[in-house]
Motif scaffolding. Structure first.
Motif: not given
Lengths: 201, 538
Positions: B254-278
Motif C-alpha cells: 500500500r505504501a508503494a502504491l501511495a508513493t506511486m500515486a504521489i509520483l504520478a501526480v508530480l509527473t502530471t504536474a511536470l508534464i503540464l508545467t513543461v507544456t506551459a513552458a513550451f
C-alpha cells in the motif's frame, strides 16, 4: 566641486558627473521644517469625531433595540454594549488627542531641487520628492477642509499611482507651493536633454 | 479588411477578428463592475441557490450579461479607427466616451508585436506601442494586417534616433513582401533557448507546486462522498477489481502504491508545467541592437517584446532552488510601469507596458546583459544573488521579522480557535501551545530571510537582495529614482537603524534595517544623483 569628466563616444558633451564628498551633503534632518497650518489639528479632530459619533449612534441604537430589558440578546451577550461603548470611547479619545500629538510632528521643506515631507509619531518617515521627477501636482479640498480654510497638495512622481499627499496646508500656501513646484518642474524640463541616442539605461 | 487598403494614410479599421480582443477588454470591464458590485450579485446567487425553479432567471441574467459583453465588443470594434501618419499614429475609439489618441513616433520607446495562432493563420498581428511620456502602452492596434504592422514599425524606426535609416529600409522592404519584419536580421542574437531549456523552465516554474496541489485536490474530489461522485463512479466502475486487489495487499504494498500515486501526480504536474513552458517560451530568442532589446517567443501565440534600454528602470535577477541546481537564473528588465493618474483616464482602458522577461540564462549571460543595460554606469554593482559583495542588514531585523511572523501565525491560529469555539471552548489549549511552539520556527524563517537580505552600492547604482529559499536581486541606477523615503520605527530609533525605500517608476526597492547614518547618506546621495543628472530617466 563640479568638474566635467571626459566624455566617451556616445555620451553627450553636456553630461557632467562631478564627485561630491558625502560629508558635504546637506542633512534634511537639520532643516528648518515648516509646520502645517495651525487649524489642521482642529480640522483633524472634527474629521475624526464624525465617524466616532456615527459609531456611537449605531451602538446606542443597537443597545436600545436589541438589549433593552430582559431581551434574548441581553441575556446571551449582555457584555456587548459595554464593549461597543469602550470602542466608542477609544475612538473619541483618539479623535480628540491624536491630532494634537501627530500634527506638530508633520512638516515640509521646499528646497531648490526637491520637496521634503516628514510625518509619523511612532513610525516616522521623511519623504523626498525631487522636482525633476514630479510629473504633475494637484490641489484638493474636502468641504471640511474648506470650512477651516485648508487645502491638500499632492505630487505625482512616475509610478506612484495615488500620488503623495501633503495635508493641512493653508489654501494660499498650497497654491503658492503648487505654483513654485510647477515653476521648478518647468525649469527642470527646460534643462533636460531632448535626445538620448545610444546612451545606456 | 482595411476600410481603404489603397491609401495607407487614410483612417483604417482592424480586422473583424479584433472583436475577440474587444470581447476580452469588455469582459475585463464587466468583471471589474462585477467585483465592485459583488455583494448584490452574491446575494442574488444565494437567493436563487435553493430555488431551482427560479434558476432560469439567473441563467437569463447570465445570458444577458454575455450578450452585453458581445454587443459592447462589436460596438468598440466598429468605433475603433487608426491612421498611420508620417510622424504619428492617431487612434479614435469609444462610443459613449470618445477618445482620440495622438502618439508621435519620436515618443515611442518600444513596439511590441503579438500573434495568436488564429492571427498567424490569417496573417494578422497585434501591435502595441510603448511611449515614454505616459509610461504606458497607450497605442494598441489589435488584429491588423502584417503589411500595415510593418509599415507602422518602419515609420517608428525611422523616427527613432537609432539606426533609423537601415531599419526603415528593411521594414519597408518587408512591408512590400507582406511578411512580418524578421528581427533576426536586426542586431546580435544574445540568447536562444531550446527544448532542454523548456524542460528546465517547466521544472523551475513556481506553478509546479500549485499544479501538483491542484491535481491532488482534484484527485481527492474523486474520493467517496465528494462533489465529483458521478465522475468517480465512472472512473471507478472500470477498475473495481483493481481496487479490491489493492485493499487485499499488505502495508508495504500500500505504501508503494501511495508513493506511486504521489509520483504520478508530480509527473502530471511536470508534464503540464513543461507544456506551459513550451507554449509560452518556445523558440525564445533575445536580440540586442544599439539601444534596443527585442525578444520573441511562443508556440501558438507568438509574442515579440521590444524595449529601449533608456526605458529600463530596474533589473531583477532571481534564482529558486531548482534553478540553482541547474545553475541558471531568470532576468526581468522592468520598464516604467503604468500610472493611471497621469493620463487622467481609467486604468482599465490602458495597457501596461511589457517587461522584458528572460526565463532562463547563465551567470555569464546575466553579467553580459547587466553591462549592456547599465553601460559604463554602475559597473561595480553586482547582479548575481550569490555575490559576496552584498552587505548584510542589521541582525535586529531577525527579531522584528520573528515577531511579525509569530504575530501573523497567532492571528491565523486565533481565527482557527474561534472557528472551533462551540466544540473546543476558548482559548483552545492545544492551539495556544502550538502557537508558543511556533516561535522557534518563526525565528528560523526570519533568520533564513535575514541571511538572504543584503544591499550593495557603487557611485551610480544600488542593488538589493532578498529571498527565503531562493534569491532575488534588484538593481537600479540612482539617477532613475523618483522619490526616496526614510522610515524608522520606535525600535529602529532605539537601535540607530532605519529603512530606506526608493520609489522607481516601476515599483519600489526597500533596504531594511541598515545603520541610520548610512541610510541617510545613501538617501542624500541618491537625491544628489537624481537632481544633478543630465540624462533622461526614461
Amino acid at each position: 566641486m563640479a568638474e566635467s569628466t571626459p566624455v566617451d563616444a556616445g555620451i553627450p558633451d553636456r553630461f557632467v558627473n562631478p564627485e561630491v564628498p558625502p560629508d558635504s551633503l546637506p542633512d534634511p534632518e537639520t532643516l528648518d521644517w515648516t509646520p502645517l497650518h495651525p487649524r489642521f489639528a482642529r480640522r483633524s479632530q472634527v474629521g475624526a469625531l464624525i465617524p466616532a459619533l456615527v459609531v456611537g449612534a449605531v451602538v446606542g441604537t443597537c443597545q436600545f433595540l436589541f438589549f433593552a430589558g430582559g431581551s434574548f440578546m441581553a441575556q446571551r451577550a449582555g457584555w456587548l454594549p459595554a464593549l461597543g461603548w469602550m470602542i466608542v470611547g477609544a475612538l473619541l479619545f483618539r479623535s480628540l488627542v491624536w491630532p494634537l500629538v501627530a500634527t506638530p510632528r508633520r512638516g515640509y521643506v521646499a528646497r531648490e531641487k526637491d520637496l521634503l515631507y516628514k510625518s509619523g509619531v511612532f513610525w516616522r518617515s521623511v519623504q523626498a520628492f525631487p522636482f525633476n521627477r514630479i510629473q504633475h501636482t494637484m490641489i484638493d479640498s474636502a468641504p471640511l477642509d474648506r470650512r477651516f480654510g485648508l487645502a491638500n497638495l499632492s505630487v505625482f512622481p512616475a509610478g506612484a499611482n495615488a500620488g503623495h499627499k501633503i495635508r493641512g496646508l493653508g489654501e494660499e500656501t498650497a497654491e503658492r507651493l503648487r505654483a513654485y513646484i510647477s515653476e521648478r518642474i518647468k525649469n527642470e524640463a527646460a534643462t533636460e536633454p531632448a535626445e538620448y541616442g545610444h546612451e545606456p539605461a | 479588411m482595411a476600410m481603404n487598403p489603397h491609401d495607407p494614410e487614410d483612417w483604417q479599421r482592424s480586422s473583424p477578428f479584433a472583436i475577440v480582443f474587444f470581447v476580452g477588454s469588455a469582459f475585463k470591464v464587466f468583471r471589474q463592475i462585477l467585483i465592485q458590485g459583488g455583494l448584490p450579485v452574491a446575494a442574488l446567487v444565494i437567493a436563487f441557490w435553493d430555488n431551482l425553479g427560479r434558476m432560469d432567471v439567473l441563467l437569463l441574467l447570465a445570458a444577458a450579461a454575455i450578450l452585453m459583453v458581445l454587443a459592447g465588443a462589436i460596438i468598440q470594434w466598429a468605433c475603433f479607427r487608426f491612421r498611420i501618419g508620417e510622424d504619428r499614429l492617431l487612434i479614435r475609439k469609444g462610443f459613449v466616451k470618445k477618445t482620440r489618441v495622438d502618439l508621435p513616433y519620436e515618443r515611442t520607446l518600444g513596439v511590441n508585436v503579438q500573434r495568436s495562432l488564429v492571427d498567424r493563420i490569417i496573417g494578422l498581428v497585434t501591435v502595441t506601442l510603448d511611449t515614454s511620456g505616459s509610461t504606458q502602452a497607450e497605442g494598441r492596434l489589435p488584429s491588423i494586417r502584417t503589411e500595415v504592422a510593418n509599415r507602422l514599425r518602419a515609420r517608428v524606426a525611422a523616427a527613432l534616433p537609432t539606426d533609423a535609416g537601415a531599419d526603415a529600409a528593411r521594414d519597408a522592404s518587408d512591408a512590400a513582401d507582406g511578411r512580418l519584419a524578421a528581427p533576426s536580421r536586426r542586431g546580435r542574437v544574445l540568447i536562444k533557448l531550446g527544448p532542454a531549456d523548456m524542460v528546465r523552465i517547466g521544472l523551475g516554474s513556481r506553478n509546479f507546486l500549485f499544479v501538483a496541489a491542484t491535481i491532488g485536490i482534484l484527485a481527492d474530489l474523486l474520493q467517496p462522498g465528494n462533489l465529483a461522485d458521478p465522475i468517480r463512479e465512472a472512473v471507478v466502475a472500470g477498475a473495481g477489481r483493481a481496487t479490491s486487489a489493492v485493499f487485499g495487499l499488505g502495508a508495504l504494498a500500500r505504501a508503494a502504491l501511495a508513493t506511486m500515486a504521489i509520483l504520478a501526480v508530480l509527473t502530471t504536474a511536470l508534464i503540464l508545467t513543461v507544456t506551459a513552458a513550451f507554449l509560452r517560451h518556445h523558440a525564445f530568442a533575445l536580440w540586442h541592437d544599439g539601444s534596443t532589446f527585442r525578444s520573441r517567443s511562443g508556440l501558438f501565440t507568438q509574442r515579440e517584446v521590444v524595449v529601449e534600454t533608456p526605458k529600463i528602470q530596474q533589473l531583477s535577477v532571481s534564482q529558486d532552488i531548482v534553478m540553482r541546481w541547474f545553475k541558471r537564473f531568470r532576468l526581468c528588465a522592468l520598464p516604467a510601469a503604468a500610472n493611471a493618474a497621469q493620463g487622467g483616464g481609467s486604468p482599465g482602458n490602458l495597457d501596461t507596458a511589457g517587461a522584458l522577461d528572460i526565463p532562463l540564462l547563465s551567470d555569464r549571460a546575466v553579467e553580459d546583459l547587466h553591462a549592456r543595460v547599465f553601460g559604463e554606469e554602475a559597473q561595480n554593482i553586482v547582479a548575481l544573488p550569490h555575490s559576496t559583495a552584498f552587505k548584510r542588514v542589521s541582525p535586529y531585523y531577525i527579531r522584528t521579522l520573528t515577531l511579525r511572523i509569530w504575530f501573523i501565525a497567532g492571528l491565523c491560529l486565533g481565527l482557527v480557535s474561534l472557528a472551533l469555539l462551540p466544540s473546543g471552548g476558548f482559548p483552545n489549549t492545544g492551539i495556544l501551545i502550538g502557537w508558543i511552539a511556533s516561535l522557534p520556527i518563526a525565528a528560523g524563517v526570519a533568520w533564513q530571510v535575514w541571511r538572504r537580505r543584503g544591499y550593495a552600492r557603487d557611485e551610480d547604482g544600488v542593488a538589493t537582495r532578498s529571498g527565503f529559499l531562493g534569491s532575488k536581486t534588484n538593481a537600479f541606477l540612482m539617477r532613475k529614482a523618483q522619490s526616496a523615503i526614510l522610515k524608522q520605527s520606535p525600535f529602529q530609533r532605539r537601535k540607530g537603524l532605519a529603512t530606506l525605500q526608493v520609489q522607481l517608476a516601476c515599483g519600489s526597492v526597500t533596504v531594511p534595517y541598515i545603520d541610520e547614518g548610512a541610510a541617510r547618506r545613501l538617501r542624500d546621495y541618491i537625491l544628489y544623483k537624481v537632481e544633478t543628472s543630465q540624462r533622461r530617466w526614461h
